[in-house]
Structure formats: C-alpha cells, structure tokens
Design a protein around this motif. Sequence first.
Motif, short mmCIF file in Angstrom:
data_model
loop_
_atom_site.label_atom_id
_atom_site.label_comp_id
_atom_site.label_asym_id
_atom_site.label_seq_id
_atom_site.Cartn_x
_atom_site.Cartn_y
_atom_site.Cartn_z
N GLY A 170 25.43 55.08 39.11
CA GLY A 170 25.29 55.77 37.83
C GLY A 170 25.98 55.02 36.71
N GLY A 171 27.16 54.46 36.98
CA GLY A 171 27.87 53.70 35.96
C GLY A 171 27.13 52.43 35.56
N THR A 198 34.90 51.41 34.80
CA THR A 198 35.25 49.99 34.80
C THR A 198 34.03 49.13 35.12
OG1 THR A 198 37.52 50.50 35.49
CG2 THR A 198 36.76 48.25 35.85
N LEU A 199 33.21 49.57 36.07
CA LEU A 199 31.99 48.83 36.40
C LEU A 199 31.05 48.79 35.21
CD1 LEU A 199 30.20 47.36 38.43
CD2 LEU A 199 29.33 49.59 39.17
N TYR A 234 41.83 46.58 37.83
CA TYR A 234 41.69 48.00 37.48
C TYR A 234 41.29 48.82 38.70
CZ TYR A 234 42.13 47.75 32.35
OH TYR A 234 42.61 47.63 31.07
N TRP A 235 40.34 48.32 39.47
CA TRP A 235 39.86 49.06 40.65
C TRP A 235 41.00 49.30 41.64
CZ3 TRP A 235 35.03 45.47 40.90
CH2 TRP A 235 34.03 45.99 40.07
N ILE A 236 41.78 48.28 41.89
CA ILE A 236 42.90 48.43 42.83
C ILE A 236 43.89 49.46 42.31
CG2 ILE A 236 44.89 47.26 43.86
CD1 ILE A 236 43.20 44.70 43.91
N ALA A 237 44.24 49.37 41.02
CA ALA A 237 45.18 50.31 40.43
C ALA A 237 44.64 51.73 40.48
CB ALA A 237 45.48 49.90 38.99
N GLN A 238 43.35 51.90 40.21
CA GLN A 238 42.75 53.23 40.21
C GLN A 238 42.71 53.84 41.61
OE1 GLN A 238 39.06 52.02 38.53
NE2 GLN A 238 39.84 51.94 36.43
N LEU A 239 42.32 53.06 42.59
CA LEU A 239 42.23 53.58 43.96
C LEU A 239 43.61 53.93 44.50
CD1 LEU A 239 39.51 51.19 45.43
CD2 LEU A 239 39.23 53.55 44.69
N VAL A 240 44.58 53.06 44.26
CA VAL A 240 45.94 53.35 44.72
C VAL A 240 46.50 54.55 43.96
CG1 VAL A 240 48.29 52.46 44.90
CG2 VAL A 240 46.35 50.97 45.42
N GLY A 241 46.24 54.62 42.67
CA GLY A 241 46.69 55.76 41.88
C GLY A 241 46.10 57.06 42.36
#
Length: 277
Positions: free
Chosen positions: A211-212, A64-65, A81-88
């Motif tokens: 890296g991203g 995402t970054l 996206y970051w919030i959804a990914q971390l919670v997921g």
Amino acid sequence: MQTRTVAAEFIGTALLVFFAVGSAVLAADYIGVLGIALAFGFTLLALAYALGPISGCHVNPAVTLGLLVEGRITLRTAIEYWIAQLVGGIVGAAVLFLLAKQVPGLKTHGAFGSNGFGDRSAVHLNTGGAFLAEVVLTFLLVFVYLAVTHKIAVIGFDGLPIGLALAVIHLIGIPLTGTSVNPARSLGPALFAGGGALSQLWLFIVAPLIGGALAALAHQVTHPRQGPANLADELTKTPYPDTAARAGTVPPPDIDPGPNTPPSPGAGPGTGPGAGL
C-alpha cells in the motif's frame, strides 16, 4: 548515520505502540472503537509535532518505503529507519506487556492488541479481504503523508491531516483487521501475543508495504516534482482563448466581415467596410 533521526524514529514508534495499542489493550472496554481510533490519531499527531522536524516522524516502515520510492531518502537512510522502527515497536510492546501483566485477569495471549483475520477478525474477514483492506488503508495514510510534506520534515500544520487520516483509518479498519497499516505496530504486539497473531503476522507486514509503495507511485502522478504546487490556481492564470473572450479578459480575434456586411449602428462615415472605395 544520523543518531538524532534514528533515535527519533525509535522513540516515536515505541511511544506510538505503547499509548495507541495500549488504548486497545488496557482501555477498550471503556473507550470503545471511537476512543481507540482517536488514541491512534492523537498520538501520531502529537509525535508529528514533537519529532516531525527531526526525522519526519515516519514511525512506520510503510511511510519510509513511500519516501524511498519517491526518491526523497536514500536506501541507507530507509534501512536505518526500518531498524529503528521495528526495534522501537518491540520495545514499546514489551513495556506495554509488562504493564498489562499487572492488571488482574487481563488476557494477553493471542490478543494483546494484535491484528488478525478470519476467526481473529471482529467481522471474520477472510485472508483476501484483509489483504485488500490493509493495502487500501495504508495507501490513504501514506498518500496523505506524501501530499502534505514537501521533503522529509513534518512541520507546521502538516501533522494535522496525517493524524486525522490515521484516526479515520482506524474507525474503518478496527472491525476488519484491528488495523495495522504499520508493520512495526503489528510486529511488537504479535511477538508477545503469540499463537494466531504470529502465524498471521506476514499479512500485516506485506500488505502495508505494498500500500505504501502504490501510494508513492500514485503521488508521483498527481504531484509531479516539476509541476506547480497549486495546479488548480495555475489553471486560472492562463485561460483558454474562447473562455477568455467570453469573459472579456482578452479581445476576440480579428474577423474580416466581408464587403457586403452593413456598418455597425452608430458608425460614422468612412468607418464602414466599404469606406474609401
């Protein structure tokens, strides 16, 4: 907020952690490093086909970054996206932890598919080596993702090279750090593993993000927005003059041979350089 895209990132990251990290937690003794690497690659490949047209199937804050640095998504979308990914990632790890607790004798404290360096690395890789490894491995994953996608969506065969890249990355990275290349994948298991997994978590958040970002900057050089999609093919359309002349595709430039140059063999009267004098 687009509920569908956020839900897709949440579900995708949860499934990635449960199945891919689960292969390391529950089946490592049976499938080995190769099996774990394939589990990560195949899981991402399947998710790319299922969720790629909806959210782009990032399931990884570093990806995402990369898209944010390239300007393909807005900062607001990236945060969602970051919030959804971390919670997921946390939810996926929680379900996996619940399942692992039902296996008699399975150790989860300090391990649980978490990442590590030093004495938590299979080869005892030091902090600097672990940081460098995660930056380079993430660079490859994000660079491939950016190169095979045109905007955000992952469609057609786009998911194939992404999944293959993740599998290869794990073949190299598992002995080094356990392979993160994904802060969300590292966060969830570390929370339930505790101990050294939590104290070393910072590296597996910072290094993949660097890296991203570097992958996005490199991609802007090799794949500029205004440049042709297939540069190698474009080069053959306008060959250099000397190359074209040798190949017979364009006539050579006119050169005055001078008055003392004899006519070419077979030239008729009045065709030599001195004709009409």
